[in-house]
Each structure stands twice: as structure tokens, then as C-alpha cells.
Design an enzyme around this catalytic site. Structure first.
Site, PDB file in Angstrom:
ATOM      1  N   HIS A  39       0.841  -1.203   0.000  1.00 54.27           N
ATOM      2  CA  HIS A  39       0.000   0.000   0.000  1.00 54.27           C
ATOM      3  C   HIS A  39       0.881   1.261   0.000  1.00 54.27           C
ATOM      4  O   HIS A  39       0.581   2.244  -0.684  1.00 54.27           O
ATOM      5  CB  HIS A  39      -0.870   0.039   1.261  1.00 54.27           C
ATOM      6  CG  HIS A  39      -1.847  -1.100   1.395  1.00 54.27           C
ATOM      7  ND1 HIS A  39      -1.769  -2.027   2.400  1.00 54.27           N
ATOM      8  CD2 HIS A  39      -2.931  -1.442   0.661  1.00 54.27           C
ATOM      9  CE1 HIS A  39      -2.764  -2.894   2.289  1.00 54.27           C
ATOM     10  NE2 HIS A  39      -3.482  -2.571   1.232  1.00 54.27           N
ATOM     11  N   SER A 187       0.191  -8.943   1.295  1.00 55.35           N
ATOM     12  CA  SER A 187      -1.264  -8.893   1.378  1.00 55.35           C
ATOM     13  C   SER A 187      -1.658  -8.744   2.837  1.00 55.35           C
ATOM     14  O   SER A 187      -1.008  -9.323   3.720  1.00 55.35           O
ATOM     15  CB  SER A 187      -1.864 -10.189   0.824  1.00 55.35           C
ATOM     16  OG  SER A 187      -3.215 -10.310   1.232  1.00 55.35           O
TER      17      SER A 187
HETATM   18  P1  AMP Z   1      -6.536  -3.847  -0.335  1.00 56.21           P
HETATM   19  O1  AMP Z   1      -6.367  -3.037   0.907  1.00 56.21           O
HETATM   20  O2  AMP Z   1      -6.037  -5.251  -0.205  1.00 56.21           O
HETATM   21  O3  AMP Z   1      -7.915  -3.733  -0.920  1.00 56.21           O
HETATM   22  O4  AMP Z   1      -5.583  -3.214  -1.410  1.00 56.21           O
HETATM   23  C1  AMP Z   1      -5.619  -1.836  -1.694  1.00 56.21           C
HETATM   24  C2  AMP Z   1      -4.765  -1.561  -2.887  1.00 56.21           C
HETATM   25  O5  AMP Z   1      -3.432  -1.976  -2.625  1.00 56.21           O
HETATM   26  C3  AMP Z   1      -5.227  -2.322  -4.139  1.00 56.21           C
HETATM   27  O6  AMP Z   1      -5.071  -1.474  -5.272  1.00 56.21           O
HETATM   28  C4  AMP Z   1      -4.279  -3.482  -4.171  1.00 56.21           C
HETATM   29  O7  AMP Z   1      -4.084  -4.007  -5.468  1.00 56.21           O
HETATM   30  C5  AMP Z   1      -3.020  -2.830  -3.665  1.00 56.21           C
HETATM   31  N1  AMP Z   1      -2.093  -3.840  -3.159  1.00 56.21           N
HETATM   32  C6  AMP Z   1      -2.338  -4.766  -2.189  1.00 56.21           C
HETATM   33  N2  AMP Z   1      -1.268  -5.564  -2.038  1.00 56.21           N
HETATM   34  C7  AMP Z   1      -0.339  -5.150  -2.930  1.00 56.21           C
HETATM   35  C8  AMP Z   1       0.975  -5.579  -3.285  1.00 56.21           C
HETATM   36  N3  AMP Z   1       1.564  -6.600  -2.688  1.00 56.21           N
HETATM   37  N4  AMP Z   1       1.622  -4.904  -4.256  1.00 56.21           N
HETATM   38  C9  AMP Z   1       1.038  -3.870  -4.904  1.00 56.21           C
HETATM   39  N5  AMP Z   1      -0.196  -3.412  -4.623  1.00 56.21           N
HETATM   40  C10 AMP Z   1      -0.875  -4.046  -3.656  1.00 56.21           C
END
Ligand code: AMP
Length: 295
Positions: A39, A187
Site C-alpha cells: 500500500h 497482502s
Molecule cells: P486492499 O487493501 O487489499 O484492498 O488493497 C488496496 C490496494 O493496494 C489495491 O489497489 C491493491 O491491489 C493494492 N495492493 C495490495 N497488495 C499489494 C501488493 N503486494 N503490491 C502492490 N499493490 C498491492
């Protein structure tokens, strides 16, 4: 400027308007919180493209299925705010469910076609929930550059399509996947893995790397790239949701008999214990996922 935190639609909308009326521009990073280095890399990308960075934190109920992990999804607001302040985020928007879904709400945004593959059939309604919340966030923030991770590759394509189709004044930017040094894609759900599961998790990135190497050596048969991944993940005790190859932009399914074009998406979703992990690679485009962190 120090971090400003907003909890209502009105406050956040005003803050974004003030940025633009002072001649600035807004880089928006939508998240569900439990922030990690992935993030924060999106924050850096937003800051490099706009004068002000805004990060949203909202665990969106409409994108979770009835048997998914909405209730136990990690919520770490105080820590997230500290990370945002440290990274130079200007505005955080952390609304309640009632702010984003006003009483009596009846509207959903759905994108056709792109959701018929990969996670779409496995998570019915998921992308409708995503498209709905992201369009609401775009409507509150107003014109902006919005940065999304390629980890959620299908989500990125759905949002790109939605923004283009609905003529939204938003530039959608995709950011490379940020990984641990052993290749595991960062993640928020990795926190659910037991130490033993965590030690097995990098097999997903290793299998992507193996397929990538075969592709680089000239292997173009989709089945020959895809099927060994299924066997290897099953042998390692993961429960497969899917291993699929599609076209990289329109996400059209590519059958095992087909020969691949110079670019194709290889995407994996698998359960390790109760935790569902996803990862992907664009063959012919992305670097080796096990070659060290991009962070
Ligand atoms: P989330 O909080 O999991 O919904 O993710 C929020 C944003 O962060 C989304 O655009 C995801 O694709 C991005 N994101 C999450 N994990 C990663 C990662 N390992 N690398 C790049 N972007 C990420």
C-alpha cells in the site's frame, strides 16, 4: 502539511476540493486498511504523480460474499494512520458503512465481461461491490489520479474499464506487485497465515517464476505452462481456486490447447488453510517474482 483524517463524505469532499482550488492535484489510493509496504508503494506512486496524496481506508461489505472474511478482516486504524503520517500522506478518508451506503441505498455498478473469468465466478458479486465502492470514492474525491496494485490485476482492469465507460475524470494507474524477499506477494491477509503456512506460501510465486522461465525459453502452449502449476500447488497441500491464463487486457480465457501471444496473464488463486491468496504475472512483461522485492 500534517496528515488530516476525515470520517465523513462532506469533510473529505471539501478537503479534495480545497486541494484543487489551491492549484494542487490529488493522488488517490483506495485501500481496505491493515496497511503494508505494498500500500505504501502506491502512496509513493500517488505522490510522484500529484501534489497531494489521499488514502482511503474502508472495509467494503458489499465486496465480501456471505462465507468470506468480512467480519475477521484485519482492522488496524491507529497503526495505519501512523504509517500514513510517516509516509507523507496528506489526507486519510476512513468513513463508516453508513457514510458510504446511505439509508435506503439501492444502486450498484456492474462491469460486464471482464468479470466472467478468474475471481469473478468464484466470488459472485465481488466486482460489483468493488466497482460500486470505487465509483463512490471517485465521486467524493473528484478529479484525481488513482493508483491500484497489479496484485489485484482483474480489479485493476475492471476499474480501468469502469472509469473509461462512465467518463470519470480519473486517471487510473496500475502499480507493480510488491513482494517479500522470498517472492510472496504482500497482502493484508498474509497476517492470517500460521508460521507453517507462511513457510509454504512462496510456492505460488515460485510456480509463477517457473512458468515465466519456460515462457522465456519459448514455451507457448498454454496447457504446458498451466497444468504443472496445478500439480505443484496441489502436491504442496494448497487448495486450488483457479490457475488460469487469459489475454492481458480484455481477460479473455485462453484454453490449454492454444498457443500464447507475446503477452498473457497467468493468474492463481489458492487457499492455504483458510486463507485465500492470489497472485499473477503477465508473461512477456513482468519480472521474475522471486528475484527480490520491488519495494
Ligand atoms: P486492499 O487493501 O487489499 O484492498 O488493497 C488496496 C490496494 O493496494 C489495491 O489497489 C491493491 O491491489 C493494492 N495492493 C495490495 N497488495 C499489494 C501488493 N503486494 N503490491 C502492490 N499493490 C498491492
Amino acid at each position: 502539511m500534517s496528515l488530516q483524517v476525515h470520517h465523513t463524505v462532506g469533510e473529505f469532499r471539501n478537503a479534495c476540493d480545497r486541494v484543487r482550488s489551491a492549484g494542487g492535484s490529488l493522488g488517490l489510493v483506495p485501500t481496505m486498511g491493515a496497511l503494508h509496504a505494498g500500500h505504501l508503494a502506491l502512496v509513493d506512486a500517488a505522490k510522484s504523480r500529484a501534489s497531494h496524496a489521499a488514502l482511503t481506508i474502508f472495509v467494503n461489505p458489499t465486496q465480501f460474499g456471505p462465507n468470506e472474511d468480512f467480519a475477521r478482516y484485519p482492522r488496524t486504524l491507529e497503526r495505519d494512520l501512523a504509517l500514513c503520517a510517516e509516509r507523507g500522506v496528506d489526507h486519510v478518508f476512513a468513513p463508516s458503512v453508513e457514510q458510504m451506503y446511505p439509508p435506503g441505498e439501492k444502486t450498484r455498478v456492474s462491469v460486464q465481461g471482464l468479470v466472467d473469468v478468474l475471481c469473478g465466478p468464484k466470488r459472485p458479486g465481488h466486482f460489483e461491490g468493488v466497482a460500486t465502492i470505487v465509483s463512490k470514492l471517485f465521486n467524493v474525491a473528484g478529479p484525481c489520479v488513482a493508483v491500484f496494485g497489479r496484485k489485484d490485476y482483474q480489479q485493476l482492469q475492471v476499474i480501468r474499464r469502469m472509469a473509461a465507460d462512465l467518463l470519470m475524470p480519473v486517471e487510473v494507474v496500475g502499480h507493480p506487485i510488491v513482494r517479500e524477499s522470498d517472492g510472496l506477494a504482500l497482502s493484508s491477509r498474509n497476517a492470517f497465515l500460521s508460521p507453517e503456512e507462511r513457510s509454504r506460501a512462496p510456492i505460488i510465486a515460485r510456480e509463477l517464476a517457473r512458468a515465466r522461465a519456460a515462457f522465456e525459453r519459448g514455451e507457448r502452449n498454454a496447457g504446458s505452462l498451466r497444468r504443472p502449476i496445478e500439480s505443484a500447488l496441489e502436491r504442496a497441500g494448497l487448495r486450488l481456486d483457479y490457475v488460469e491464463i487469459t489475454s492481458a487486457d480484455e481477460l479473455e480465457p485462453i484454453s490449454d490447447q492454444a498457443e500464447l501471444s507475446p503477452r498473457a496473464l497467468l493468474a492463481i488463486a489458492a487457499f492455504l488453510g483458510k486463507t485465500r491468496l492470489i497472485d499473477n504475472l503477465v508473461l512477456g512483461e513482468d519480472p521474475d517474482p522471486t528475484a527480490g522485492s520491488l519495494a
